[in-house]
Design an enzyme around this catalytic site. Structure first.
Site, PDB file in Angstrom:
ATOM      1  N   LYS A  15       0.825  -1.218   0.000  1.00 43.73           N
ATOM      2  CA  LYS A  15       0.000   0.000   0.000  1.00 43.73           C
ATOM      3  C   LYS A  15       0.855   1.262   0.000  1.00 43.73           C
ATOM      4  CE  LYS A  15      -2.227  -0.865   3.833  1.00 43.73           C
ATOM      5  NZ  LYS A  15      -1.602  -2.172   4.187  1.00 43.73           N
ATOM      6  N   ARG A  90      -9.131   1.609   8.878  1.00 40.51           N
ATOM      7  CA  ARG A  90      -8.674   0.253   9.169  1.00 40.51           C
ATOM      8  C   ARG A  90      -9.748  -0.569   9.868  1.00 40.51           C
ATOM      9  NH1 ARG A  90      -2.864   1.024   8.829  1.00 40.51           N
ATOM     10  NH2 ARG A  90      -1.667  -0.828   9.325  1.00 40.51           N
ATOM     11  N   ARG A 129      11.640  -5.950   4.945  1.00 32.72           N
ATOM     12  CA  ARG A 129      11.385  -4.580   4.509  1.00 32.72           C
ATOM     13  C   ARG A 129      12.359  -3.580   5.125  1.00 32.72           C
ATOM     14  NH1 ARG A 129       5.378  -2.140   4.809  1.00 32.72           N
ATOM     15  NH2 ARG A 129       5.607  -2.134   7.060  1.00 32.72           N
ATOM     16  N   ARG A 162      11.758  -1.199  10.660  1.00 29.39           N
ATOM     17  CA  ARG A 162      10.786  -0.744  11.656  1.00 29.39           C
ATOM     18  C   ARG A 162      10.689  -1.769  12.780  1.00 29.39           C
ATOM     19  NH1 ARG A 162       5.473   0.696   8.141  1.00 29.39           N
ATOM     20  NH2 ARG A 162       4.548  -0.366   9.932  1.00 29.39           N
ATOM     21  N   ARG A 173       0.234  -8.208  13.783  1.00 27.11           N
ATOM     22  CA  ARG A 173      -0.390  -7.234  12.866  1.00 27.11           C
ATOM     23  C   ARG A 173      -1.266  -7.938  11.829  1.00 27.11           C
ATOM     24  NH1 ARG A 173       4.609  -4.443  10.586  1.00 27.11           N
ATOM     25  NH2 ARG A 173       3.167  -3.257   9.296  1.00 27.11           N
TER      26      ARG A 173
HETATM   27  P1  AMP Z   1       1.362   1.087   8.801  1.00 30.86           P
HETATM   28  O1  AMP Z   1       2.495   2.020   8.568  1.00 30.86           O
HETATM   29  O2  AMP Z   1       0.156   1.414   7.968  1.00 30.86           O
HETATM   30  O3  AMP Z   1       1.762  -0.357   8.695  1.00 30.86           O
HETATM   31  O4  AMP Z   1       0.886   1.315  10.320  1.00 30.86           O
HETATM   32  C1  AMP Z   1       1.754   1.033  11.399  1.00 30.86           C
HETATM   33  C2  AMP Z   1       0.970   0.966  12.688  1.00 30.86           C
HETATM   34  O5  AMP Z   1       0.368   2.244  12.958  1.00 30.86           O
HETATM   35  C3  AMP Z   1      -0.182  -0.010  12.713  1.00 30.86           C
HETATM   36  O6  AMP Z   1       0.234  -1.344  13.001  1.00 30.86           O
HETATM   37  C4  AMP Z   1      -1.045   0.576  13.829  1.00 30.86           C
HETATM   38  O7  AMP Z   1      -0.494   0.296  15.106  1.00 30.86           O
HETATM   39  C5  AMP Z   1      -0.896   2.076  13.579  1.00 30.86           C
HETATM   40  N1  AMP Z   1      -1.944   2.553  12.648  1.00 30.86           N
HETATM   41  C6  AMP Z   1      -1.769   2.998  11.375  1.00 30.86           C
HETATM   42  N2  AMP Z   1      -2.931   3.338  10.823  1.00 30.86           N
HETATM   43  C7  AMP Z   1      -3.884   3.106  11.762  1.00 30.86           C
HETATM   44  C8  AMP Z   1      -5.297   3.234  11.802  1.00 30.86           C
HETATM   45  N3  AMP Z   1      -5.992   3.667  10.728  1.00 30.86           N
HETATM   46  N4  AMP Z   1      -5.935   2.899  12.945  1.00 30.86           N
HETATM   47  C9  AMP Z   1      -5.276   2.463  14.029  1.00 30.86           C
HETATM   48  N5  AMP Z   1      -3.947   2.292  14.055  1.00 30.86           N
HETATM   49  C10 AMP Z   1      -3.245   2.600  12.937  1.00 30.86           C
END
Ligand code: AMP
Length: 218
Positions: A15, A90, A129, A162, A173
């Site tokens: 994404k 989400r 990654r 990360r 996750r």
């Molecule tokens: P990402 O970079 O999209 O993989 O997001 C990393 C982490 O940020 C996720 O595992 C969640 O802990 C938090 N996060 C990101 N977007 C959301 C969201 N829309 N709602 C809740 N937590 C989020």
């Protein structure tokens, strides 16, 4: 007319990579909730510290916090023409909130692209990654290595792994995605907004497909 495109898919579907490419092509801002949380954390803000507690466990940050943060981001003038949303919504509560926010802007979600990647693939993608410190560009040790080791091709900043890309957290996750985010597929199917895109194609092919489906929606 503004254009709001939502990208959904499991962690590791691509994404972030695709949102960056598509946002450049369409000249729309890329809004990544994860990137914004990480930016807040790097700036040591209170919100960043709170969010980090959930992120490091692989859990979702509470809706209240996340929705308020996205509301603020969408109120900026660069979103008047639309945006590519990556990682938000989400869950269905966030999706309802997004609908409401866009309604207030006299707009709506145009298309939801579901980037589909089989579960077996995700762990390898995520644990390999590499993410750039400055702007969150993503690479993969094996499948999409940077030109110069540990340096971002786009801005030259350092690449790092990360914390939440370590195997244990990745598994959590993926579970959280299955339970909380998967219902969005049904949610957006019912609204006739969902288009499924095969995330196992090459990066270039996925971008091409996304641009086609977005173009067809016009
Ligand atoms: P990402 O970079 O999209 O993989 O997001 C990393 C982490 O940020 C996720 O595992 C969640 O802990 C938090 N996060 C990101 N977007 C959301 C969201 N829309 N709602 C809740 N937590 C989020």
């Amino acid at each position: 007319m503004s254009k709001f495109i939502v990208l959904i898919g499991p962690p590791g579907a691509g994404k972030g990579t695709q949102a960056k490419l598509v946002s450049e092509k369409l000249d729309l801002p890329h809004i990544s909730s994860g990137d914004i949380f990480r930016e807040y954390f790097n700036n040591q803000s209170e919100l960043g510290k709170i969010a980090h507690r959930y992120i490091e466990r692989g859990e979702l940050v509470p809706d209240e916090i996340t929705i308020a943060m996205i509301r603020e981001r969408l109120s900026k003038s660069d979103c008047e023409t639309g945006a590519i949303l990556d990682g938000f919504p989400r869950n269905p509560v966030q999706a309802d909130a997004l609908e409401q926010m866009l309604l207030e802007m006299d707009s709506e979600v145009d298309l939801v692209a579901y980037i589909d990647v089989p579960q077996e693939e995700l762990i390898e993608r995520l644990t390999g990654r590499l993410t750039c410190r400055e702007q969150g560009h993503v690479f993969h040790r094996k499948y999409n290595p940077p030109k110069v080791a540990n340096r971002c091709d786009y801005d030259g900043s350092e690449l790092y792994q990360r914390d939440d890309d370590k195997e244990e957290t990745v598994k959590r996750r993926i579970n959280v995605y299955m339970q909380q985010t998967m219902p969005l597929i049904e949610y957006y199917l019912r609204k006739n907004l969902l288009v499924k895109v095969d995330g196992m194609q090459t990066i270039e092919q996925v971008t091409k497909t996304l641009l086609e489906v977005i173009g067809n929606k016009r």
